[in-house]
Write a protein that holds these residues in place. Structure first.
Motif, short mmCIF file in Angstrom:
data_model
loop_
_atom_site.label_atom_id
_atom_site.label_comp_id
_atom_site.label_asym_id
_atom_site.label_seq_id
_atom_site.Cartn_x
_atom_site.Cartn_y
_atom_site.Cartn_z
N SER A 1 35.86 33.08 34.61
CA SER A 1 35.46 32.84 33.23
C SER A 1 36.55 33.21 32.24
O SER A 1 37.22 34.24 32.39
N TYR B 1 36.80 24.00 39.39
CA TYR B 1 35.89 23.88 38.24
C TYR B 1 34.82 22.83 38.50
O TYR B 1 33.65 23.01 38.13
N TYR C 1 38.42 20.48 28.71
CA TYR C 1 37.25 20.29 29.57
C TYR C 1 36.45 21.58 29.70
O TYR C 1 35.21 21.57 29.65
N ARG C 2 37.15 22.69 29.89
CA ARG C 2 36.44 23.97 30.05
C ARG C 2 35.71 24.36 28.77
O ARG C 2 34.61 24.93 28.83
N THR D 1 41.99 22.62 29.66
CA THR D 1 41.50 23.60 28.69
C THR D 1 40.39 23.00 27.85
O THR D 1 39.35 23.64 27.59
N GLN E 1 31.15 24.32 28.03
CA GLN E 1 30.31 25.36 27.45
C GLN E 1 29.17 24.78 26.63
O GLN E 1 28.21 25.50 26.31
#
Length: 430
Positions: A312, A196, A148-149, A146, A153
């Motif tokens: 996304s 990812y 990393y995502r 989470t 951004q």
């Protein structure tokens, strides 16, 4: 490069005259000069696909004009690179001055290039990992994913890829020593990491490596008992063909991912991708039908709570945003800009990559609609973020924006942006 086309020019002129439009009137509708349109009609100047889409919409040609402008010849995504590789060794070099690389090789290859002399450690001779230890690693890895995502951004992919690749390897290796239930959970989470990684690799401009990682994600998911990710891999492959401007392959791949046995979210994402493919082809009705199918599928709450959401996580209304995206490709830039503005207002300011991706397309829509000042005002605040996230996919629209604004170089606002917009449009370097 697009080539001059007598067929396109003749068809454009015929449809323009049938519609009762002068060159001046068509020029006003599509925001290209009368002289430019005249040269296109006479087969002297090549029509771009953007011009074809605008003319197709203005003359209600239903995709007939778009079909006369050949898309780049790229072929279907080739996944052969993903097969036949013995992944006994994953090699990664991290350079202190920035450039790094990753390469999967067989153990024999690793030895032949001297990898055996490097620092190594193995887990193969150890006994089983306790359930508590494996479970702790699983929960820590979920939380880390989470983070990393979120980081993805706001920073360029190169900063994150080494850690993500290492984490994917760790989950894969740890699964060998875990009990069967924990093994499945570790592999499914590893598949999300690999997927990812594939997306971030595409953001660096390496489409073949992106497809390789997507296939790794499918393999890991299947080993963990999740066959559905193979459907999502088709959606990811369709994204590659979308950015290659290949409407036919985009639609074909997306339709294959709408099998009724797949989870609703994957089918919804596939329907969205199909809509984007139809928009490239200028088929408004098919595009809107696909978007109508996508909305109820994406509102269903049936995701596996044990693994991160696919696709996304930063779009409050995914279908609304993709509608704005499609309107631009359908030759309706003004309507596209309005819809993208509404949707971007709902996206978190922290989702910088998402803001940039759709913000640049909104600026392109304004520019294509002839609203040059608004396009420049929309573009200027994005440029620092564009430089920060370094996205190959965003750069595609950025180049188109630079081209459209370049036709209005007499505007002071365009001149102020020109140098920096030009430099950012060259990423990734050829």
């Amino acid at each position: 490069m697009p080539q001059p086309s007598t067929d396109f020019g003749e068809e454009l002129r015929k449809r323009r005259l049938n519609a009762g439009l002068s060159l001046t009137a068509l020029s006003a509708a599509v925001h290209y000069s009368k002289a430019h349109l005249s040269k296109v009609e006479r087969g002297i100047k090549a029509p771009s696909r953007d011009l074809a889409r605008l003319c197709d919409a203005a003359l209600q040609a239903g995709g007939a004009l778009i079909a006369l402008v050949a898309a780049p010849t790229v072929g279907a995504p080739d996944t052969a690179v993903a097969s036949g590789i013995n992944e006994e060794e994953w090699m990664m070099q991290l350079s202190p001055d920035g450039p790094s690389w990753f390469q999967p090789v067989s153990r024999r290859q690793a030895v032949s290039v001297g990898a055996a002399s490097l620092m190594r450690w193995r887990t193969g001779g150890q006994g089983p990992v306790s359930a508590a230890a494996a479970g702790g690693m699983l929960e820590a890895s979920r939380s880390l994913f989470t983070h990393y995502r979120r980081l993805g951004q706001s920073v360029e992919p190169g900063f994150l890829l080494p850690g993500l690749i290492a984490q994917t390897h760790t989950l894969r290796e740890l699964s060998v020593h875990a009990d069967s239930r924990t093994r499945r959970r570790l592999l499914k989470l590893g598949s999300r990491y690999a997927e990812y990684v594939g997306w971030l690799v595409q953001e660096t401009g390496d489409e073949q490596a992106a497809l390789w990682w997507t296939q790794r994600a499918v393999d890991l998911a299947a080993a963990g008992g999740d066959r559905a990710l193979a459907g999502y891999a088709l959606v990811r492959r369709a994204l590659v063909t979308l950015y290659q401007d290949d409407s036919e392959q985009t639609v074909a791949l997306a339709r294959r991912a709408q099998n009724g046995t797949l989870p609703a979210r994957i089918r919804g994402l596939a329907a969205q991708r199909e809509a984007q493919g139809h928009a490239l082809a200028g088929d408004r009705d098919a595009c809107l039908r696909a978007l109508d199918r996508a909305r109820p599928l994406l509102t269903r709450q049936e995701d596996d709570a044990d693994t991160p959401v696919i696709g996304s996580m930063h779009l409050p209304d995914s279908v609304g945003m993709i509608t704005g995206w499609c309107l631009f490709d359908l030759g309706q830039p003004r309507e596209a800009a309005e819809e993208l503005t509404r949707q971007l207002a709902r996206v978190s300011p922290e989702a910088v990559r998402t803001q940039v991706r759709y913000g640049v397309r909104r600026a392109l829509a304004y520019a294509s609609a002839g609203e040059i000042e608004q396009a420049c005002a929309t573009t200027a605040p994005l440029l620092d973020a564009v430089a920060a996230v370094r996205s190959a996919t965003v750069t595609i629209d950025l180049r188109r924006l630079a081209h459209v604004l370049g036709r209005r170089s007499h505007h002071a606002s365009v001149r102020q942006l020109a140098a920096r917009l030009g430099s950012l449009s060259h990423f990734p370097a050829s």
